[in-house]
Design a protein around this motif. Structure first.
Motif, PDB file in Angstrom:
ATOM      1  N   TRP A   1       0.812  -1.212   0.000  1.00 23.18           N
ATOM      2  CA  TRP A   1       0.000   0.000   0.000  1.00 23.18           C
ATOM      3  C   TRP A   1       0.850   1.270   0.000  1.00 23.18           C
ATOM      4  CZ3 TRP A   1       1.311   3.052   4.037  1.00 23.18           C
ATOM      5  CH2 TRP A   1       1.955   2.431   5.119  1.00 23.18           C
ATOM      6  N   ASN A   2       2.137   1.169   0.333  1.00 27.61           N
ATOM      7  CA  ASN A   2       2.970   2.367   0.449  1.00 27.61           C
ATOM      8  C   ASN A   2       3.618   2.773  -0.871  1.00 27.61           C
ATOM      9  OD1 ASN A   2       4.564   0.004   0.536  1.00 27.61           O
ATOM     10  ND2 ASN A   2       6.247   1.103   1.516  1.00 27.61           N
ATOM     11  N   ARG A   3       3.349   2.062  -1.942  1.00 32.73           N
ATOM     12  CA  ARG A   3       3.895   2.439  -3.237  1.00 32.73           C
ATOM     13  C   ARG A   3       3.033   3.520  -3.888  1.00 32.73           C
ATOM     14  NH1 ARG A   3       4.862  -2.854  -6.752  1.00 32.73           N
ATOM     15  NH2 ARG A   3       2.596  -2.802  -6.612  1.00 32.73           N
ATOM     16  N   PHE A   4       3.639   4.302  -4.768  1.00 30.20           N
ATOM     17  CA  PHE A   4       2.878   5.301  -5.515  1.00 30.20           C
ATOM     18  C   PHE A   4       3.449   5.441  -6.920  1.00 30.20           C
ATOM     19  CE2 PHE A   4       6.353   7.760  -3.771  1.00 30.20           C
ATOM     20  CZ  PHE A   4       6.634   8.727  -4.732  1.00 30.20           C
ATOM     21  N   GLN A   5       2.611   5.903  -7.841  1.00 32.11           N
ATOM     22  CA  GLN A   5       2.989   6.119  -9.225  1.00 32.11           C
ATOM     23  C   GLN A   5       2.823   7.601  -9.564  1.00 32.11           C
ATOM     24  OE1 GLN A   5       1.417   3.144 -12.023  1.00 32.11           O
ATOM     25  NE2 GLN A   5       0.421   2.148 -10.282  1.00 32.11           N
ATOM     26  N   VAL A   6       3.499   8.025 -10.621  1.00 28.06           N
ATOM     27  CA  VAL A   6       3.391   9.402 -11.087  1.00 28.06           C
ATOM     28  C   VAL A   6       3.059   9.377 -12.570  1.00 28.06           C
ATOM     29  CG1 VAL A   6       4.560  11.598 -11.465  1.00 28.06           C
ATOM     30  CG2 VAL A   6       5.004  10.293  -9.373  1.00 28.06           C
ATOM     31  N   GLU A   7       1.914   9.963 -12.914  1.00 32.29           N
ATOM     32  CA  GLU A   7       1.565  10.152 -14.324  1.00 32.29           C
ATOM     33  C   GLU A   7       2.159  11.489 -14.764  1.00 32.29           C
ATOM     34  OE1 GLU A   7      -2.282  10.390 -17.354  1.00 32.29           O
ATOM     35  OE2 GLU A   7      -2.570  10.526 -15.179  1.00 32.29           O
ATOM     36  N   LEU A   8       3.187  11.444 -15.597  1.00 30.44           N
ATOM     37  CA  LEU A   8       3.840  12.655 -16.063  1.00 30.44           C
ATOM     38  C   LEU A   8       2.975  13.360 -17.093  1.00 30.44           C
ATOM     39  CD1 LEU A   8       7.488  11.313 -16.415  1.00 30.44           C
ATOM     40  CD2 LEU A   8       6.538  12.677 -14.544  1.00 30.44           C
ATOM     41  N   ASP A   9       3.203  14.658 -17.239  1.00 26.34           N
ATOM     42  CA  ASP A   9       2.396  15.449 -18.168  1.00 26.34           C
ATOM     43  C   ASP A   9       2.759  15.186 -19.624  1.00 26.34           C
ATOM     44  OD1 ASP A   9       4.915  16.656 -17.720  1.00 26.34           O
ATOM     45  OD2 ASP A   9       4.192  18.555 -18.496  1.00 26.34           O
ATOM     46  N   ARG A  10       3.874  14.491 -19.880  1.00 28.12           N
ATOM     47  CA  ARG A  10       4.293  14.205 -21.252  1.00 28.12           C
ATOM     48  C   ARG A  10       5.287  13.056 -21.240  1.00 28.12           C
ATOM     49  NH1 ARG A  10       9.373  16.755 -21.896  1.00 28.12           N
ATOM     50  NH2 ARG A  10       9.867  18.227 -20.218  1.00 28.12           N
ATOM     51  N   VAL A  11       5.564  12.556 -22.430  1.00 25.66           N
ATOM     52  CA  VAL A  11       6.582  11.520 -22.576  1.00 25.66           C
ATOM     53  C   VAL A  11       7.956  12.125 -22.287  1.00 25.66           C
ATOM     54  CG1 VAL A  11       7.692   9.965 -24.230  1.00 25.66           C
ATOM     55  CG2 VAL A  11       5.214  10.233 -24.244  1.00 25.66           C
ATOM     56  N   ARG A  12       8.794  11.371 -21.609  1.00 22.47           N
ATOM     57  CA  ARG A  12      10.130  11.878 -21.266  1.00 22.47           C
ATOM     58  C   ARG A  12      10.886  12.282 -22.518  1.00 22.47           C
ATOM     59  NH1 ARG A  12      11.745   9.375 -24.683  1.00 22.47           N
ATOM     60  NH2 ARG A  12      12.832   7.392 -24.820  1.00 22.47           N
ATOM     61  N   ASP A  13      11.782  13.262 -22.398  1.00 18.79           N
ATOM     62  CA  ASP A  13      12.562  13.720 -23.545  1.00 18.79           C
ATOM     63  C   ASP A  13      13.573  12.668 -23.983  1.00 18.79           C
ATOM     64  OD1 ASP A  13      11.218  16.158 -23.560  1.00 18.79           O
ATOM     65  OD2 ASP A  13      12.642  17.069 -22.162  1.00 18.79           O
ATOM     66  N   ARG A  14      14.275  12.096 -23.031  1.00 18.12           N
ATOM     67  CA  ARG A  14      15.279  11.060 -23.297  1.00 18.12           C
ATOM     68  C   ARG A  14      15.191  10.007 -22.195  1.00 18.12           C
ATOM     69  NH1 ARG A  14      17.230  15.937 -23.839  1.00 18.12           N
ATOM     70  NH2 ARG A  14      17.817  15.936 -21.636  1.00 18.12           N
TER      71      ARG A  14
ATOM     72  N   PRO B   1      18.645  -0.306 -15.851  1.00 19.82           N
ATOM     73  CA  PRO B   1      19.688  -0.529 -14.844  1.00 19.82           C
ATOM     74  C   PRO B   1      19.925   0.717 -13.994  1.00 19.82           C
ATOM     75  CG  PRO B   1      20.370  -1.393 -16.977  1.00 19.82           C
ATOM     76  CD  PRO B   1      19.111  -0.625 -17.218  1.00 19.82           C
ATOM     77  N   SER B   2      20.106   0.518 -12.718  1.00 20.96           N
ATOM     78  CA  SER B   2      20.420   1.559 -11.723  1.00 20.96           C
ATOM     79  C   SER B   2      19.267   2.511 -11.466  1.00 20.96           C
ATOM     80  CB  SER B   2      21.669   2.359 -12.132  1.00 20.96           C
ATOM     81  OG  SER B   2      21.391   3.252 -13.202  1.00 20.96           O
ATOM     82  N   ILE B   3      18.070   2.226 -12.009  1.00 23.23           N
ATOM     83  CA  ILE B   3      16.895   3.060 -11.756  1.00 23.23           C
ATOM     84  C   ILE B   3      15.831   2.177 -11.129  1.00 23.23           C
ATOM     85  CG2 ILE B   3      15.140   4.565 -12.755  1.00 23.23           C
ATOM     86  CD1 ILE B   3      17.040   5.240 -14.977  1.00 23.23           C
ATOM     87  N   GLY B   4      15.321   2.569  -9.977  1.00 19.59           N
ATOM     88  CA  GLY B   4      14.417   1.701  -9.244  1.00 19.59           C
ATOM     89  C   GLY B   4      13.020   1.594  -9.821  1.00 19.59           C
ATOM     90  N   ALA B   5      12.491   2.680 -10.358  1.00 19.86           N
ATOM     91  CA  ALA B   5      11.097   2.693 -10.804  1.00 19.86           C
ATOM     92  C   ALA B   5      10.940   2.046 -12.180  1.00 19.86           C
ATOM     93  CB  ALA B   5      10.575   4.125 -10.839  1.00 19.86           C
ATOM     94  N   LYS B   6       9.695   1.670 -12.482  1.00 15.90           N
ATOM     95  CA  LYS B   6       9.337   1.158 -13.803  1.00 15.90           C
ATOM     96  C   LYS B   6       8.807   2.325 -14.642  1.00 15.90           C
ATOM     97  CE  LYS B   6       7.328  -2.859 -14.438  1.00 15.90           C
ATOM     98  NZ  LYS B   6       6.343  -3.957 -14.474  1.00 15.90           N
ATOM     99  N   TRP B   7       8.997   2.240 -15.991  1.00 17.93           N
ATOM    100  CA  TRP B   7       8.605   3.342 -16.864  1.00 17.93           C
ATOM    101  C   TRP B   7       7.765   2.811 -18.013  1.00 17.93           C
ATOM    102  CZ3 TRP B   7       9.900   7.700 -14.517  1.00 17.93           C
ATOM    103  CH2 TRP B   7      10.979   7.657 -13.624  1.00 17.93           C
ATOM    104  N   SER B   8       6.691   3.542 -18.329  1.00 18.40           N
ATOM    105  CA  SER B   8       5.781   3.122 -19.397  1.00 18.40           C
ATOM    106  C   SER B   8       5.295   4.358 -20.147  1.00 18.40           C
ATOM    107  CB  SER B   8       4.582   2.350 -18.809  1.00 18.40           C
ATOM    108  OG  SER B   8       3.690   1.944 -19.815  1.00 18.40           O
ATOM    109  N   PHE B   9       5.807   4.538 -21.374  1.00 19.51           N
ATOM    110  CA  PHE B   9       5.434   5.693 -22.180  1.00 19.51           C
ATOM    111  C   PHE B   9       4.900   5.220 -23.527  1.00 19.51           C
ATOM    112  CE2 PHE B   9       8.961   7.269 -19.487  1.00 19.51           C
ATOM    113  CZ  PHE B   9       8.274   8.266 -18.802  1.00 19.51           C
ATOM    114  N   GLY B  10       4.074   6.047 -24.146  1.00 18.27           N
ATOM    115  CA  GLY B  10       3.535   5.707 -25.451  1.00 18.27           C
ATOM    116  C   GLY B  10       3.149   6.944 -26.234  1.00 18.27           C
ATOM    117  N   ARG B  11       3.311   6.852 -27.549  1.00 14.68           N
ATOM    118  CA  ARG B  11       2.892   7.926 -28.455  1.00 14.68           C
ATOM    119  C   ARG B  11       2.060   7.320 -29.570  1.00 14.68           C
ATOM    120  NH1 ARG B  11       8.501  10.742 -27.687  1.00 14.68           N
ATOM    121  NH2 ARG B  11       9.276   8.885 -28.763  1.00 14.68           N
ATOM    122  N   ALA B  12       1.164   8.125 -30.138  1.00 15.09           N
ATOM    123  CA  ALA B  12       0.270   7.647 -31.194  1.00 15.09           C
ATOM    124  C   ALA B  12       0.396   8.540 -32.420  1.00 15.09           C
ATOM    125  CB  ALA B  12      -1.180   7.617 -30.708  1.00 15.09           C
ATOM    126  N   TYR B  13       0.382   7.905 -33.591  1.00 15.05           N
ATOM    127  CA  TYR B  13       0.459   8.614 -34.865  1.00 15.05           C
ATOM    128  C   TYR B  13      -0.664   8.074 -35.751  1.00 15.05           C
ATOM    129  CZ  TYR B  13       5.182   9.168 -32.985  1.00 15.05           C
ATOM    130  OH  TYR B  13       6.257   9.409 -32.169  1.00 15.05           O
TER     131      TYR B  13
END
Length: 369
Positions: free
Chosen positions: A108-121, A176-188
């Motif tokens: 229950w102590n985990r949290f996620q962050v929905e970013l306002d955009r896809v990461r630049d790099r 590697p060396s980053i604890g969080a999971k990342w999930s991004f997507g773009r549509a064309y």
């Protein structure tokens, strides 16, 4: 004797001890002459102030020490709150929305962050986001995932639909060396009208009939007609072309700026018609899968995490037919240029798609004829 801060009921021993250890008389005048550097410190004082305020852990995210001292102190005052996370993301040029796990979950102590955009790099952006977000929440909270544009959740029995979930975990990948999971997507989305030459190459060309659809107006040779008598001519033509095209196994080919293939991604194709409740939305209209009387086709492919990572696609082409070269498994979804053979390729559509390790790119074509 200097003024004491002891209470009125202090004992003589306490007063004597205070007087012998009080350096105000000796150091006070000198101290008053020392300038206060906290507000406008000279550069040589900045590293010492960073150490004094305990801001060293923030230095990777605010390398300008003047900004670090000004912003870091404000951040420390609200550290452990949502506001500190938003402040840290703002330093990196992002904003977002925080989603905490429900209380009935074991973690229950985990949290996620929905970013306002896809990461630049992928790097170093995700390292910096993970670092500042992990420093900001309460000690008991763990930053588990960041996402934008592509968010498929884990299947939860009796709480989610299996068709829209993943049985193992939320969508995303770790680095590697980053604890969080990342999930991004773009549509064309693209609109594409198939030409006579393209349909002929696919052995799917059927000469057009008048819009009225009357057989008396059809001046084609009987040997060229393969329409059913019970179906109006114009709809019968659509049915025949659609059936011939969707019989192929489609792929998407991504080419770089020099015109060389980057890779091939498996795609799906469906006959569709306009519908107010359709599952696809392309060209300002909604479309639903319809095999009985289609008016167009939807072709869609989505790359996987890491497909073509580090390269940029300048065009995307539809390839009908073809597949893995001999010796490869038939179920592969992404093929390198030397792993694909055969097929009929249509002319490319210009795009600019920078492939990455954490982004899935979805291309949707509305095919008309």
């Amino acid at each position: 004797m200097s003024e004491t801060l002891l209470p009125d009921n202090a004992t003589p021993l306490e007063l004597a001890f205070s007087a012998t250890t009080n350096e105000t008389d000796r150091l006070g005048p000198v101290f008053e002459q020392v300038p206060i550097y906290d507000f406008t410190p000279p550069p040589r004082m900045l590293p010492w102030l960073v150490w004094q305020y305990g801001l060293g852990e923030l230095s990777p995210y605010l390398p300008n020490l003047y900004d670090l001292i000004a912003e870091g102190v404000r951040w420390q005052r609200i550290r452990g709150t949502h506001a500190s996370i938003f402040m840290g993301l703002g330093w990196l040029g992002y904003s977002g929305r925080i989603e905490e796990e429900p209380t009935w979950r074991r973690r229950w102590n985990r949290f996620q962050v929905e970013l306002d955009r896809v990461r630049d790099r992928d790097l170093p952006d995700l390292q910096r986001i993970d670092g500042i977000v992990s420093l900001s929440p309460p000690v008991r909270s763990i930053f588990s995932r960041g996402y934008a544009g592509y968010d498929i959740r884990a299947f939860i029995t009796s709480k989610s639909r299996a068709s829209g979930a993943i049985y193992s975990d939320h969508s995303g990948v770790t680095l590697p060396s980053i604890g969080a999971k990342w999930s991004f997507g773009r549509a064309y989305d693209f609109e594409r009208q198939l030409t006579e030459a393209e349909l002929t190459a696919l052995d799917a060309w059927v000469p057009p009939v008048p819009e009225g659809g009357l057989w008396v107006d059809d001046d084609n040779l009987w040997v060229e007609e393969d329409f059913l008598w019970a179906v109006p001519g114009i709809q019968a033509r659509r049915d025949a072309i659609t059936a011939a095209v969707v019989a192929y196994r489609p792929w998407l080919r991504f080419d770089n700026a020099q015109g060389d293939p980057i890779g091939y991604r498996r795609a799906l194709i469906h006959p569709v018609a306009v519908s107010a409740t359709g599952e696809y939305e392309v060209a300002g209209a909604k479309w639903t899968t319809l095999t009985s009387a289609p008016t167009a086709m939807i072709l869609r492919g989505r790359t996987g995490f890491g497909d073509g990572a580090g390269q940029t696609a300048a065009s995307v082409s539809i390839v009908f037919g073809g597949g893995p070269v001999a010796g490869l498994k038939s179920g592969l979804l992404w093929l390198a240029p030397d792993q694909f053979s055969g097929g009929v390729a249509l002319s490319g559509t210009p795009v600019s798609i920078p492939f990455g390790l954490t982004v899935r790119e979805r291309c949707t074509f509305l095919l008309t004829f």
